[in-house]
Scaffold this motif. Structure first.
Motif, PDB file in Angstrom:
ATOM      1  N   ILE A 150      14.998 -37.122  20.655  1.00 41.49           N
ATOM      2  CA  ILE A 150      15.310 -38.141  21.662  1.00 41.49           C
ATOM      3  C   ILE A 150      14.074 -39.029  21.794  1.00 41.49           C
ATOM      4  O   ILE A 150      12.999 -38.564  22.168  1.00 41.49           O
ATOM      5  N   THR A 151      14.244 -40.297  21.466  1.00 41.07           N
ATOM      6  CA  THR A 151      13.082 -41.171  21.360  1.00 41.07           C
ATOM      7  C   THR A 151      13.391 -42.594  21.831  1.00 41.07           C
ATOM      8  O   THR A 151      14.547 -43.020  21.865  1.00 41.07           O
ATOM      9  N   THR A 152      12.331 -43.317  22.159  1.00 39.22           N
ATOM     10  CA  THR A 152      12.454 -44.732  22.510  1.00 39.22           C
ATOM     11  C   THR A 152      12.121 -45.615  21.305  1.00 39.22           C
ATOM     12  O   THR A 152      12.168 -46.838  21.398  1.00 39.22           O
ATOM     13  N   LYS A 153      11.767 -44.979  20.182  1.00 35.12           N
ATOM     14  CA  LYS A 153      11.416 -45.725  18.979  1.00 35.12           C
ATOM     15  C   LYS A 153      12.238 -45.224  17.790  1.00 35.12           C
ATOM     16  O   LYS A 153      11.692 -44.750  16.785  1.00 35.12           O
ATOM     17  N   PRO A 154      13.549 -45.326  17.897  1.00 30.87           N
ATOM     18  CA  PRO A 154      14.418 -44.775  16.850  1.00 30.87           C
ATOM     19  C   PRO A 154      14.313 -45.509  15.512  1.00 30.87           C
ATOM     20  O   PRO A 154      14.452 -44.883  14.460  1.00 30.87           O
ATOM     21  N   GLU A 155      14.065 -46.829  15.568  1.00 24.32           N
ATOM     22  CA  GLU A 155      14.015 -47.596  14.323  1.00 24.32           C
ATOM     23  C   GLU A 155      12.860 -47.157  13.439  1.00 24.32           C
ATOM     24  O   GLU A 155      13.012 -46.947  12.232  1.00 24.32           O
ATOM     25  N   GLN A 156      11.668 -46.988  14.051  1.00 29.91           N
ATOM     26  CA  GLN A 156      10.490 -46.604  13.277  1.00 29.91           C
ATOM     27  C   GLN A 156      10.655 -45.200  12.689  1.00 29.91           C
ATOM     28  O   GLN A 156      10.322 -44.956  11.527  1.00 29.91           O
ATOM     29  N   ILE A 157      11.174 -44.297  13.500  1.00 32.19           N
ATOM     30  CA  ILE A 157      11.331 -42.920  13.038  1.00 32.19           C
ATOM     31  C   ILE A 157      12.398 -42.835  11.944  1.00 32.19           C
ATOM     32  O   ILE A 157      12.210 -42.163  10.921  1.00 32.19           O
ATOM     33  N   SER A 158      13.509 -43.537  12.132  1.00 33.00           N
ATOM     34  CA  SER A 158      14.580 -43.523  11.139  1.00 33.00           C
ATOM     35  C   SER A 158      14.097 -44.073   9.806  1.00 33.00           C
ATOM     36  O   SER A 158      14.408 -43.530   8.739  1.00 33.00           O
ATOM     37  N   GLU A 159      13.344 -45.171   9.873  1.00 35.74           N
ATOM     38  CA  GLU A 159      12.828 -45.786   8.650  1.00 35.74           C
ATOM     39  C   GLU A 159      11.907 -44.830   7.900  1.00 35.74           C
ATOM     40  O   GLU A 159      11.972 -44.701   6.681  1.00 35.74           O
ATOM     41  N   TYR A 160      11.051 -44.129   8.652  1.00 37.59           N
ATOM     42  CA  TYR A 160      10.133 -43.167   8.026  1.00 37.59           C
ATOM     43  C   TYR A 160      10.902 -42.036   7.351  1.00 37.59           C
ATOM     44  O   TYR A 160      10.618 -41.663   6.203  1.00 37.59           O
ATOM     45  N   ILE A 201      10.645 -39.593   3.673  1.00 37.61           N
ATOM     46  CA  ILE A 201      11.111 -38.211   3.506  1.00 37.61           C
ATOM     47  C   ILE A 201      12.323 -38.156   2.573  1.00 37.61           C
ATOM     48  O   ILE A 201      12.517 -37.196   1.834  1.00 37.61           O
ATOM     49  N   GLY A 202      13.128 -39.199   2.599  1.00 38.89           N
ATOM     50  CA  GLY A 202      14.307 -39.231   1.740  1.00 38.89           C
ATOM     51  C   GLY A 202      15.497 -38.471   2.309  1.00 38.89           C
ATOM     52  O   GLY A 202      16.358 -37.989   1.570  1.00 38.89           O
ATOM     53  N   ARG A 203      15.572 -38.387   3.622  1.00 35.93           N
ATOM     54  CA  ARG A 203      16.694 -37.715   4.281  1.00 35.93           C
ATOM     55  C   ARG A 203      17.518 -38.719   5.080  1.00 35.93           C
ATOM     56  O   ARG A 203      17.026 -39.782   5.463  1.00 35.93           O
TER      57      ARG A 203
END
Length: 290
Positions: free
Chosen positions: A209-219, A224-226
């Protein structure tokens, strides 16, 4: 040779291997050491105490009786799942009985209980893994559930049946033998889990649960390739809406994601769930049709 034929051949290879391991567990470990277990094997061991008859023949007789009852009470569709193993397992056991081989050089109940659990668990694991089943107490449990107590959980009925068999064995073979049977049952169940799930890559599920979903999703997707699944959630206490990211990955990859979270969003609320296996498309996952 088409895919269906290859799958069927592979099924029978593992069924023969599984039945051979189960027959070995019974004829070369359990019976020579005077042990017993739950299930139909335990029922036959109880009968053997009173009647001088080969284990395989007695097993055949009981399995066929249960099979007929399954056909009458539940139907042919359910019986088809157990028919192949009902024919194959006692036949292979009959062959093993004629070898008169013993695994242990001398009688050792602890080693016998352990190895009996390992081999019988491997037997069950290979059979279940290929989508087949034994015609034993599991079939009886299904009959009881469908015909007598449909509200009951089938695993609890099965546990009760196995418990009754082991308790009866205690009066016939002694309390110690019954306790060894519990050891065998426990090891067998763990071996089944290992055969079905343990040979596959371990997977964990991250819920972030995050306020920065775009950055985490992109990473996660690029580095990671997931894959990432997201949904919008709302905290009832704060009334604030946030994104929840759901990620399936290996334990090692989860630590890489954790490091990125430390750098990107230290306030991210993360839960980790251990998953036995995942079926579906994706790196490290099992294809659902395999």
């Amino acid at each position: 040779m088409n895919g269906s034929t290859k799958t069927k051949i592979l099924d029978y290879v593992f069924l023969i291997l599984g039945c051979a391991l189960g027959a070995f567990a019974t004829t070369a470990v359990m019976i020579p050491n005077g042990l017993t277990s739950g299930g139909l094997t335990g029922i036959v061991r109880i009968v053997q105490h009173f009647v001088d008859i080969d284990f395989s023949i007695c097993y055949y007789a009981f399995a066929f009786v249960i099979l007929i009852i399954v056909i009458i009470t539940i139907g042919w569709k359910e019986a088809r799942k157990v028919l192949v193993v009902t024919l194959m397992y006692p036949a292979i056991m009959l062959v093993f009985e004629h070898f008169d081989f013993e695994l242990l050089e001398e009688k050792d109940l602890i080693l016998a209980a352990i190895f009996c659990g390992v081999f019988s668990g491997a037997c069950n694991g290979f059979v279940f893994w290929r989508g087949y089943a034994f015609c034993g107490t599991e079939s009886i449990a299904k009959i009881i559930k469908q015909r007598l107590i449909p509200q009951a959980d089938i695993s609890r009925i099965l546990l009760l049946l196995d418990g009754i068999i082991i308790i009866v064995s205690a009066f016939i073979y002694g309390k110690n033998i019954a306790l060894y049977a519990l050891v065998t049952q426990f090891i067998s169940s763990k071996m089944v889990d290992f055969i079905i799930y343990g040979i596959e890559t371990k997977i964990v599920q991250l819920n972030i649960i995050t306020t920065k979903p775009e950055q985490i999703s992109e990473y996660v997707m690029k580095e990671i390739g997931r894959g990432v699944t997201s949904r919008t959630i709302r905290g009832e206490y704060t009334g604030q809406e946030k994104k929840e990211l759901v990620i399936m990955c290996s334990p090692r990859e989860s630590m890489l994601i954790r490091r990125f979270l430390v750098q990107t969003d230290k306030s991210a609320f993360t839960t980790i769930l251990h998953v036995d296996t995942v079926w579906g498309e994706g790196r490290g996952f099992s294809e659902i049709d395999k």
